[in-house]
Design a protein around this motif. Structure first.
Motif, PDB file in Angstrom:
ATOM      1  N   THR A 122       0.828  -1.205   0.000  1.00 21.80           N
ATOM      2  CA  THR A 122       0.000   0.000   0.000  1.00 21.80           C
ATOM      3  C   THR A 122       0.863   1.257   0.000  1.00 21.80           C
ATOM      4  N   ALA A 123       1.894   1.266   0.832  1.00 24.00           N
ATOM      5  CA  ALA A 123       2.772   2.439   0.909  1.00 24.00           C
ATOM      6  C   ALA A 123       3.447   2.688  -0.430  1.00 24.00           C
ATOM      7  N   TYR A 124       3.902   1.615  -1.107  1.00 22.86           N
ATOM      8  CA  TYR A 124       4.534   1.799  -2.409  1.00 22.86           C
ATOM      9  C   TYR A 124       3.519   2.265  -3.445  1.00 22.86           C
ATOM     10  N   PHE A 125       2.336   1.644  -3.461  1.00 23.13           N
ATOM     11  CA  PHE A 125       1.313   1.997  -4.447  1.00 23.13           C
ATOM     12  C   PHE A 125       0.972   3.478  -4.376  1.00 23.13           C
ATOM     13  N   GLN A 126       0.857   4.015  -3.178  1.00 23.53           N
ATOM     14  CA  GLN A 126       0.434   5.398  -3.023  1.00 23.53           C
ATOM     15  C   GLN A 126       1.573   6.390  -3.210  1.00 23.53           C
ATOM     16  N   ARG A 127       2.799   5.889  -3.377  1.00 26.34           N
ATOM     17  CA  ARG A 127       3.921   6.753  -3.766  1.00 26.34           C
ATOM     18  C   ARG A 127       4.048   6.859  -5.290  1.00 26.34           C
ATOM     19  N   ARG A 128       3.365   5.995  -6.006  1.00 29.04           N
ATOM     20  CA  ARG A 128       3.455   6.013  -7.467  1.00 29.04           C
ATOM     21  C   ARG A 128       2.759   7.259  -8.017  1.00 29.04           C
ATOM     22  N   PRO A 129       3.134   7.694  -9.225  1.00 27.84           N
ATOM     23  CA  PRO A 129       2.396   8.786  -9.856  1.00 27.84           C
ATOM     24  C   PRO A 129       0.911   8.450  -9.957  1.00 27.84           C
ATOM     25  N   ARG A 130       0.075   9.460  -9.867  1.00 28.00           N
ATOM     26  CA  ARG A 130      -1.372   9.236  -9.877  1.00 28.00           C
ATOM     27  C   ARG A 130      -1.807   8.450 -11.115  1.00 28.00           C
ATOM     28  N   LYS A 131      -1.242   8.774 -12.278  1.00 30.45           N
ATOM     29  CA  LYS A 131      -1.623   8.074 -13.497  1.00 30.45           C
ATOM     30  C   LYS A 131      -1.250   6.596 -13.438  1.00 30.45           C
ATOM     31  N   LEU A 151      -9.754   0.061 -22.121  1.00 28.58           N
ATOM     32  CA  LEU A 151      -8.858   0.610 -21.107  1.00 28.58           C
ATOM     33  C   LEU A 151      -9.013   2.117 -20.975  1.00 28.58           C
ATOM     34  N   GLU A 152      -9.100   2.800 -22.108  1.00 26.60           N
ATOM     35  CA  GLU A 152      -9.200   4.255 -22.072  1.00 26.60           C
ATOM     36  C   GLU A 152     -10.494   4.712 -21.425  1.00 26.60           C
ATOM     37  N   THR A 153     -11.593   3.993 -21.697  1.00 24.76           N
ATOM     38  CA  THR A 153     -12.872   4.324 -21.059  1.00 24.76           C
ATOM     39  C   THR A 153     -12.812   4.080 -19.566  1.00 24.76           C
ATOM     40  N   ARG A 154     -12.251   2.948 -19.187  1.00 25.86           N
ATOM     41  CA  ARG A 154     -12.140   2.619 -17.764  1.00 25.86           C
ATOM     42  C   ARG A 154     -11.246   3.624 -17.042  1.00 25.86           C
ATOM     43  N   LEU A 155     -10.154   4.032 -17.683  1.00 27.00           N
ATOM     44  CA  LEU A 155      -9.258   5.014 -17.074  1.00 27.00           C
ATOM     45  C   LEU A 155      -9.973   6.340 -16.857  1.00 27.00           C
ATOM     46  N   ALA A 156     -10.743   6.782 -17.837  1.00 21.29           N
ATOM     47  CA  ALA A 156     -11.473   8.046 -17.714  1.00 21.29           C
ATOM     48  C   ALA A 156     -12.510   7.966 -16.597  1.00 21.29           C
ATOM     49  N   GLU A 157     -13.172   6.840 -16.460  1.00 17.51           N
ATOM     50  CA  GLU A 157     -14.170   6.663 -15.404  1.00 17.51           C
ATOM     51  C   GLU A 157     -13.520   6.750 -14.022  1.00 17.51           C
ATOM     52  N   GLU A 167      -3.711  10.069  -3.669  1.00 14.50           N
ATOM     53  CA  GLU A 167      -3.448   8.734  -3.132  1.00 14.50           C
ATOM     54  C   GLU A 167      -4.716   7.914  -3.276  1.00 14.50           C
ATOM     55  N   LEU A 168      -4.692   6.967  -4.190  1.00 13.10           N
ATOM     56  CA  LEU A 168      -5.854   6.143  -4.480  1.00 13.10           C
ATOM     57  C   LEU A 168      -5.795   4.841  -3.681  1.00 13.10           C
ATOM     58  N   PRO A 169      -6.934   4.194  -3.481  1.00  9.23           N
ATOM     59  CA  PRO A 169      -6.915   2.924  -2.741  1.00  9.23           C
ATOM     60  C   PRO A 169      -6.209   1.833  -3.534  1.00  9.23           C
ATOM     61  N   ARG A 170      -5.316   1.129  -2.888  1.00 12.94           N
ATOM     62  CA  ARG A 170      -4.622   0.031  -3.570  1.00 12.94           C
ATOM     63  C   ARG A 170      -5.589  -1.119  -3.815  1.00 12.94           C
ATOM     64  N   PRO A 171      -5.634  -1.637  -5.056  1.00  7.06           N
ATOM     65  CA  PRO A 171      -6.467  -2.813  -5.306  1.00  7.06           C
ATOM     66  C   PRO A 171      -5.978  -3.998  -4.479  1.00  7.06           C
ATOM     67  N   ALA A 172      -6.900  -4.790  -3.982  1.00  6.62           N
ATOM     68  CA  ALA A 172      -6.524  -5.948  -3.152  1.00  6.62           C
ATOM     69  C   ALA A 172      -5.708  -6.958  -3.952  1.00  6.62           C
ATOM     70  N   ASN A 173      -5.855  -6.954  -5.271  1.00  8.45           N
ATOM     71  CA  ASN A 173      -5.135  -7.927  -6.110  1.00  8.45           C
ATOM     72  C   ASN A 173      -3.869  -7.343  -6.723  1.00  8.45           C
ATOM     73  N   TRP A 174      -3.319  -6.305  -6.107  1.00  6.95           N
ATOM     74  CA  TRP A 174      -2.098  -5.683  -6.615  1.00  6.95           C
ATOM     75  C   TRP A 174      -1.121  -5.518  -5.461  1.00  6.95           C
ATOM     76  N   GLY A 175       0.146  -5.891  -5.696  1.00  4.78           N
ATOM     77  CA  GLY A 175       1.119  -5.743  -4.624  1.00  4.78           C
ATOM     78  C   GLY A 175       2.486  -6.282  -5.001  1.00  4.78           C
ATOM     79  N   GLY A 176       3.323  -6.416  -3.992  1.00  3.00           N
ATOM     80  CA  GLY A 176       4.713  -6.766  -4.231  1.00  3.00           C
ATOM     81  C   GLY A 176       5.032  -8.224  -3.978  1.00  3.00           C
ATOM     82  N   TYR A 177       6.096  -8.671  -4.645  1.00  5.22           N
ATOM     83  CA  TYR A 177       6.674  -9.991  -4.419  1.00  5.22           C
ATOM     84  C   TYR A 177       8.132  -9.823  -4.025  1.00  5.22           C
ATOM     85  N   LEU A 178       8.564 -10.646  -3.097  1.00  2.00           N
ATOM     86  CA  LEU A 178       9.976 -10.727  -2.711  1.00  2.00           C
ATOM     87  C   LEU A 178      10.545 -12.024  -3.244  1.00  2.00           C
TER      88      LEU A 178
END
Length: 216
Positions: A122-131, A151-157, A167-178
């Motif tokens: 979550t901390a990394y996701f919210q440091r990323r550029p908004r786009k 994709l373009e329609t979904r992005l605009a929505e 700072e957008l909410p991190r999707p539950a299915n997105w994150g890091g691997y070690l």
């Protein structure tokens, strides 16, 4: 199409890689080499090949970006529902390859894979550029879609939905691997194709490394 990729009589002339100057800990050597790659002007020194296994045991590879390297291993981020995410869930083992052509160097890594803690993702996701945050929310990675317009329609929505938020909410299915390494090989190009290859190995769950030299 016919491609002849035979011997172009190009010799390697990189630095030497000797046991007398290589540190006992491979992470120290990786940090040294990675810093040199950054300073060499390499366009994307953190680009690395990630190899996984399919359900039927076939190798699959793609390029991802290293986001952190520490004493535990190597971290990258992605969609957990992507093809690579599903493959890592089924078989939590991976191989990485860094190839720094400017310095005639390569690093190979093999090890086990685990997700980083949710709060770290979550901390990394919210440091990323908004786009970039919007893009991660918009893309059902690795799934078939009807076209680019989807994709373009979904992005605009999503852009409208989260208007004014950086700072957008991190999707539950997105994150890091070690990737926790069990083997790290350093390859340095040398003249006459007598390249230097030093391999570091460790037993599971330990930080004690052995080092051997391989013939090129």
């Amino acid at each position: 199409m016919a491609i002849d990729a035979g011997d172009l009589r190009v010799d390697y002339h990189g630095d030497e890689l000797l046991e007398s100057t290589a540190p006992a800990n491979p992470f120290q050597l990786f940090e040294r080499w990675f810093t040199a790659a950054q300073e060499s002007g390499s366009p994307e020194p953190n680009a690395m090949v990630l190899a996984t296994l399919t359900a039927d045991g076939r190798p699959a590879a793609r390029v991802v970006l290293l986001k952190e390297a520490n004493a535990e291993g190597f971290v990258f981020y992605t969609n957990y529902d992507s093809r690579k995410g599903q493959e890592l869930t089924a078989s939590p083992h991976a191989a990485l390859v860094f190839n720094w052509l400017e310095m005639q160097r390569q690093v190979r890594i093999e090890g086990t894979v685990e997700r980083v803690p949710a709060e770290v993702s979550t901390a990394y996701f919210q440091r990323r550029p908004r786009k970039s945050q919007l893009g991660a929310l918009a893309s059902p990675q690795s799934q078939e879609i009807p076209g680019r317009e989807f994709l373009e329609t979904r992005l605009a929505e999503l852009d409208a939905q989260f208007a004014g938020q950086d700072e957008l909410p991190r999707p539950a299915n997105w994150g890091g691997y070690l990737v926790r390494p069990q083997l790290i090989e350093f390859w340095q190009g040398r003249r006459s194709r007598l390249h230097d290859r030093l391999v570091y190995r460790t037993a599971d769950g330990t930080n004690t490394w052995s080092r051997t030299r391989l013939a090129p």
